[in-house]
Design an enzyme around this catalytic site. Structure first.
Site, PDB file in Angstrom:
ATOM      1  N   ARG A  86      12.216  -4.732  16.322  1.00 32.95           N
ATOM      2  CA  ARG A  86      13.379  -4.650  15.437  1.00 32.95           C
ATOM      3  C   ARG A  86      13.038  -3.843  14.176  1.00 32.95           C
ATOM      4  O   ARG A  86      11.965  -3.992  13.612  1.00 32.95           O
ATOM      5  CB  ARG A  86      13.749  -6.068  15.021  1.00 32.95           C
ATOM      6  CG  ARG A  86      14.931  -6.143  14.109  1.00 32.95           C
ATOM      7  CD  ARG A  86      15.161  -7.599  13.744  1.00 32.95           C
ATOM      8  NE  ARG A  86      16.517  -7.801  13.265  1.00 32.95           N
ATOM      9  CZ  ARG A  86      17.079  -8.988  13.209  1.00 32.95           C
ATOM     10  NH1 ARG A  86      16.428 -10.057  13.632  1.00 32.95           N
ATOM     11  NH2 ARG A  86      18.299  -9.118  12.752  1.00 32.95           N
ATOM     12  N   ILE A 121       0.828  -1.202   0.000  1.00 34.27           N
ATOM     13  CA  ILE A 121       0.000   0.000   0.000  1.00 34.27           C
ATOM     14  C   ILE A 121       0.870   1.262   0.000  1.00 34.27           C
ATOM     15  O   ILE A 121       0.371   2.386   0.044  1.00 34.27           O
ATOM     16  CB  ILE A 121      -0.931  -0.088   1.235  1.00 34.27           C
ATOM     17  CG1 ILE A 121      -2.081   0.885   1.182  1.00 34.27           C
ATOM     18  CG2 ILE A 121      -0.153   0.044   2.517  1.00 34.27           C
ATOM     19  CD1 ILE A 121      -3.126   0.613   2.253  1.00 34.27           C
ATOM     20  N   GLY A 122       2.192   1.036  -0.061  1.00 37.37           N
ATOM     21  CA  GLY A 122       3.132   2.155  -0.033  1.00 37.37           C
ATOM     22  C   GLY A 122       4.054   2.076   1.169  1.00 37.37           C
ATOM     23  O   GLY A 122       5.018   2.824   1.297  1.00 37.37           O
ATOM     24  N   GLU A 178       0.889   2.656  12.088  1.00 42.15           N
ATOM     25  CA  GLU A 178      -0.137   3.576  12.585  1.00 42.15           C
ATOM     26  C   GLU A 178       0.263   4.288  13.873  1.00 42.15           C
ATOM     27  O   GLU A 178      -0.458   5.159  14.339  1.00 42.15           O
ATOM     28  CB  GLU A 178      -1.450   2.813  12.767  1.00 42.15           C
ATOM     29  CG  GLU A 178      -2.028   2.425  11.416  1.00 42.15           C
ATOM     30  CD  GLU A 178      -3.260   1.547  11.520  1.00 42.15           C
ATOM     31  OE1 GLU A 178      -4.282   1.914  10.945  1.00 42.15           O
ATOM     32  OE2 GLU A 178      -3.199   0.496  12.177  1.00 42.15           O
ATOM     33  N   GLY A 227       4.244  -4.611  14.090  1.00 41.50           N
ATOM     34  CA  GLY A 227       3.500  -3.682  13.253  1.00 41.50           C
ATOM     35  C   GLY A 227       3.662  -2.289  13.837  1.00 41.50           C
ATOM     36  O   GLY A 227       3.674  -2.108  15.057  1.00 41.50           O
TER      37      GLY A 227
END
Lengths: 203, 736
Positions: free
Chosen positions: B622, B465-466, B699, B696
């Protein structure tokens, strides 16, 4: 795809579309029921006017018959198959469709193909020399000046012109003169780095 | 294992993206495709009484005008696939302004655009409710959302005795923050091209979830899933709006009806009502604390807009309130109000709304306690997850505060509002904690094929998605297989590949990264197995666990000169080595944190705010690629500038219609709005991560930075504006 592959097609000119669209929008804004007065009988209207143009795109000459309402953007994408130039808003706000016309940066969605008859157009596909990338393209990769890559062709064309114009005297000047190209992934600081690098390389 | 992971390698698809060769959905050339243009409703609620399409049908080049009259009846896909609970062009009901009422199909785009202006629609309208504030009295708490592979989260939660603790608190903050409607506005508009061959359809779709799009189309059109192939090799951003929405399904259905390929690219204006928005929201926060800043109570009530057509979908969850700070007494409610507006969507960093309220309220508490805001956050730091009572496996947030503060020069800050000046310009410094949950989505599968040439192809039906999926997954595969990066080809964006879920919820690293690691580890073991079993290999008969794979070579770990090339092993094997692993039900849920700092310069006469510095120190586990992770920080910070200072969708409340449906009225930041940005990383692997220690993260950076900017504006001016965005009119009004 041949260079002269389509007959003129019926329909309305882009101007007429914009006019009817504008009129409809006014009615819409009243919240009332749309009447049938707008464009009554338009289905039987004469075919959209078309004309022959010559465009020199990335060093290759194309003779095309295009409807006068067709933008330069649609022409390079749909008729010439050069899809590197992107459509993000179709109204000159995002800059994804930026190309060079006689060396000047132009938003190709706001330009009709007929207006550019006889001119030299450069799109993102015309920057590299064979396998050798243009210094701006190299700098964009090195500085991670893109994420999704959709606005990138427009950013790169704008950057090439920005450097040619001499608008790279400071980071603030680069920011200002690159502000016609939106990047929603938001790579702006990296774009400034890339443009500064490429400008230095040229100097 | 070679040290490819962590290296700031340039994006592997960079050449394609800078030359225009990268083929995005609208670039895919399908001979004979008709161009589609939508006609949208002009009323927000009611019924179509008349729909006149004859003129449009007679217009030059028009092949068909699809409406509820001639579209086939479709099944609404399940809620975990399609959050919108109805499909347009099925009946005469109008649920919101900007709902499709016709789809014009013509030989060229210009013909379709013109014909769309000839469609006439009359409506029988009903009264609408569109004003958020008017609906507040009817706010309700929806039941938790049930989604396969995800743990349902209650919309109401109480820990301890918050009311009692508030009553007893030395210090109290009771504040209300409001945020407007936002639109995603990826520069690539949503696009779909559907091509049928017999009963099977190939759909090129600008999709941040090809498998979800595939299932949606299959359910809607009553097809076996295997008859639908969805392809999305390059995706021009998504930010939450490119999960399945009806236009994709409608394009596939229309193409089947007219027996021609159909290409639909949404106009910028249409995109405002066709794939969701961030809801307008209201939040009240009551904080109680001891005089030393220790939080004793938090009561957080958020209210967000939903439409009348869906029930249990609240995109912005108050995770920071539940997980970020130690506080024994907590109550939390996530409420909804129904308006006659389109269905909302997830939008980049969904937790940013509650995070903004919480991190601003904490700044207010810091002033009430006469404490440094970092000190206040350290006082309330928690090493255990308040949700579970278990220790966080790896949390370096304290280190983030320390490193961020040092790099920013925080100790130089005079805390008194309005005390830092440059002539008439007021300077403000603000900070906040950044945090967002990551993962918790369905896990991914993967396949690795090692060729007899010694190269690898790794396949997952995920998307780039970029964020850098192509690049970091190639790095992880090369690292684990022991191959040079150039010998690895990572393939994505096609439902013919092994399953993955959405590119959303910062889940790509936990879900896809884990799958790549797991599958490549298995492939490496098999490869080593081949070598030690082969009498022709110098590694013959050695114990497999004593062999290292690195840069295309297998060698005995204790005697590196005893070696064999991976290519030679596979060439002798004589056929490709193929390894696949299945998708686990869920990818682990993670929490990535950081500390963020902003400097603003405010012109008090003009009310103009310029952000002049942004800095963050983060703990993403990491670091897989320093270049792409830095770009995630930059992106999140710039989104925070938009959220805090410029972005809001305006509504004409009479008709429930978004007014500034373009990029000149909806102001996303431009290059000149953005200063230098500094990003620091702790870079300590998370031992519980299945993705080589990475979590993750995408966001996290936006959360916190919105509050850091707003807190800096307060520090500069002494004004606390609790209604976003902080536009010039509000600053001028607050100063008088």
């Amino acid at each position: 795809m041949s260079d002269n592959d389509e007959a003129p097609i019926g329909g309305h000119s882009r101007r007429a579309v914009l006019k009817t669209g504008g009129f409809a929008a006014t009615l819409v804004a009243t919240g009332g029921v749309l009447g049938t007065a707008v464009g009554e009988g338009a289905g039987a209207a004469p075919p959209a006017p078309a004309t022959e143009v010559t465009l020199d795109v990335n060093g290759r000459t194309h003779r095309l018959t295009v409807e006068t309402r067709v933008t330069l953007l649609e022409t390079v994408r749909e008729r010439l198959g050069l899809t590197g130039t992107k459509k993000g808003c179709d109204r000159g706000e995002c800059g994804a469709c930026t190309v060079l016309v006689d060396g000047r940066r132009v938003k190709s969605c706001l330009t009709l193909a007929v207006m550019e008859d006889g001119r030299e157009i450069t799109t993102v596909e015309g920057l590299a020399r064979g396998e050798e990338l243009h210094p701006v393209q190299e700098a964009f990769i090195r500085r991670d000046a893109f994420q999704c890559g959709f606005c990138t062709p427009g950013q790169i064309m704008s950057a090439v012109a920005c450097i040619d114009e001499g608008h790279t005297g400071s980071d603030d000047e680069i920011r200002e003169w690159m502000s016609g190209n939106l990047c929603r992934c938001s790579c702006y600081p990296n774009i400034v780095d890339a443009v500064r690098d490429a400008a230095r390389e040229r100097a | 294992m070679s040290r490819i992971v962590g290296r700031p390698v340039p994006r592997v698809e960079g050449h394609a993206k800078v030359t225009g060769a990268a083929e995005f959905t609208a670039d895919v050339h399908v001979p004979g495709a008709l161009h589609g243009v939508m006609v949208l409703s002009t009323v927000a609620r009611g019924r179509i009484t008349r729909l006149e399409t004859r003129q449009a049908e007679r217009s030059a080049g028009v092949a068909a005008v699809m409406t509820h009259r001639n579209m086939p009846r479709l099944t609404v896909p399940e809620p975990h696939l399609l959050v919108k609970r109805f499909l347009p062009l099925q009946d005469t009901e109008i649920h919101h302004s900007g709902q499709p009422v016709a789809l014009v199909l013509a030989e060229t785009l210009e013909q379709a655009q013109h014909a769309a202006t000839l469609v006439r629609v009359s409506y029988d309208t009903q009264p609408v409710r569109t004003v958020f504030e008017d609906a507040m009295d009817d706010a309700w708490i929806p039941p938790p959302e049930e989604e396969p592979g995800e743990t349902p989260v209650p919309n109401e939660l109480t820990r301890g005795d918050p009311e009692g603790a508030l009553a007893r608190a030395d210090l109290r903050v009771d504040v209300t923050y409001t945020t407007p409607i936002h639109h995603h506005n990826p520069i690539e508009p949503s696009a779909t091209t559907a091509v049928w061959r017999g009963r099977k359809v190939t759909v090129y779709d600008a999709s941040q979830g090809v498998t979800a799009a595939q299932e949606s189309i299959a359910q809607a059109l009553d097809l076996p899933v295997g008859h639908v192939r969805v392809i999305s090799r390059y995706l021009g951003g998504g930010f939450g709006c490119k999960t399945p929405w009806p236009h994709t399904v409608l394009t596939a259905a229309a193409a089947r009806e007219v027996d021609r390929p159909v290409k639909l690219v949404l106009s910028r204006s249409d995109s405002y009502s066709l794939h969701g928005h961030r809801s307008q929201a209201h939040q009240r926060l009551r904080l109680g604390a001891r005089r030393d800043g220790t939080l004793t109570a938090i009561d957080h009530v958020t209210t967000q807009q939903v439409s009348r057509t869906e029930d249990e979908f609240l995109p912005s969850a108050s995770v920071p309130t539940r997980r970020l700070y130690a506080c024994d007494n907590l109550s939390l409610a996530q409420r909804a109000v129904r308006l006659d507006l389109p269905t909302p969507a997830w939008m980049r960093s969904p937790e940013v709304m509650p995070a903004h309220g919480l991190e601003c309220a904490l700044d207010e508490l810091a002033y009430a306690a006469d404490m440094d805001p970092i000190e206040l956050r350290l006082r309330n730091h928690t090493a255990t997850d308040p949700e579970t009572g278990e220790p966080f496996p790896s949390k370096h947030l304290k280190e983030c505060y320390r490193r961020g503060a040092t790099a920013f020069g925080w100790s130089e800050r005079n805390p008194r509002p309005g005390s830092m000046r440059d002539g008439r310009i007021r300077i403000g410094w603000g900070m906040a904690t950044a945090a967002h949950s990551a993962g918790g989505m369905p896990g991914a599968a993967a396949r690795v094929t090692l060729s007899t040439e010694g190269t690898a192809q790794v396949q997952v039906a995920t998307q780039d998605i970029g964020t850098g999926t192509y690049t970091v997954m190639s790095q992880m595969a090369a690292h684990v297989l022991g191959l040079p990066l150039d010998d690895v080809d990572f393939v994505l964006g096609d439902t013919n590949l092994p399953y993955a879920s959405l590119s959303a919820s910062s889940a790509t690293v936990p879900a896809v990264g884990s799958a790549v690691n797991r599958t490549c580890t298995k492939a490496r073991q098999k490869l080593i197995g081949l070598a030690v079993a082969d009498p022709r290999s110098p590694l013959h008969d050695l114990p497999a666990d004593g062999i290292t794979a690195e840069e295309g070579t297998l060698y005995q770990t204790s005697r590196p000169e005893r070696r064999d090339s991976i290519r030679a092993v596979l060439t002798r094997h004589g056929r490709p080595l193929d390894v696949a692993t299945e998708a686990p039900e869920e990818s682990g849920e993670q929490y990535s944190t950081g500390a963020v700092f902003a400097e603003v310069r405010v012109d008090p006469l003009l009310g103009q705010v310029r952000v002049t510095r942004m800095l963050g120190a983060f703990d993403p586990g990491r670091v897989l690629n320093r270049r792409t992770i830095r770009s995630q920080v930059i992106g999140g910070f710039i989104w925070a500038v938009g959220f805090t200072l410029t972005e809001h969708t305006l509504l004409d409340t009479r008709y429930g219609r978004f007014v500034n449906r373009n990029l000149s009225g909806y102001l996303i930041p431009v290059n000149a709005d953005i200063p230098d940005i500094q990003a620091l990383f702790i870079d300590q692997p998370d031992p519980t991560s299945q993705a080589l220690g990475a979590r993750g993260f995408g966001e996290t950076p936006m959360c916190g930075m919105t509050a850091a900017i707003a807190n800096a504006v307060h520090h500069a001016t002494g004004r606390r504006i609790r209604d976003l965005p902080l536009t010039q009119d509000k600053l001028i009004a607050s100063a008088s």
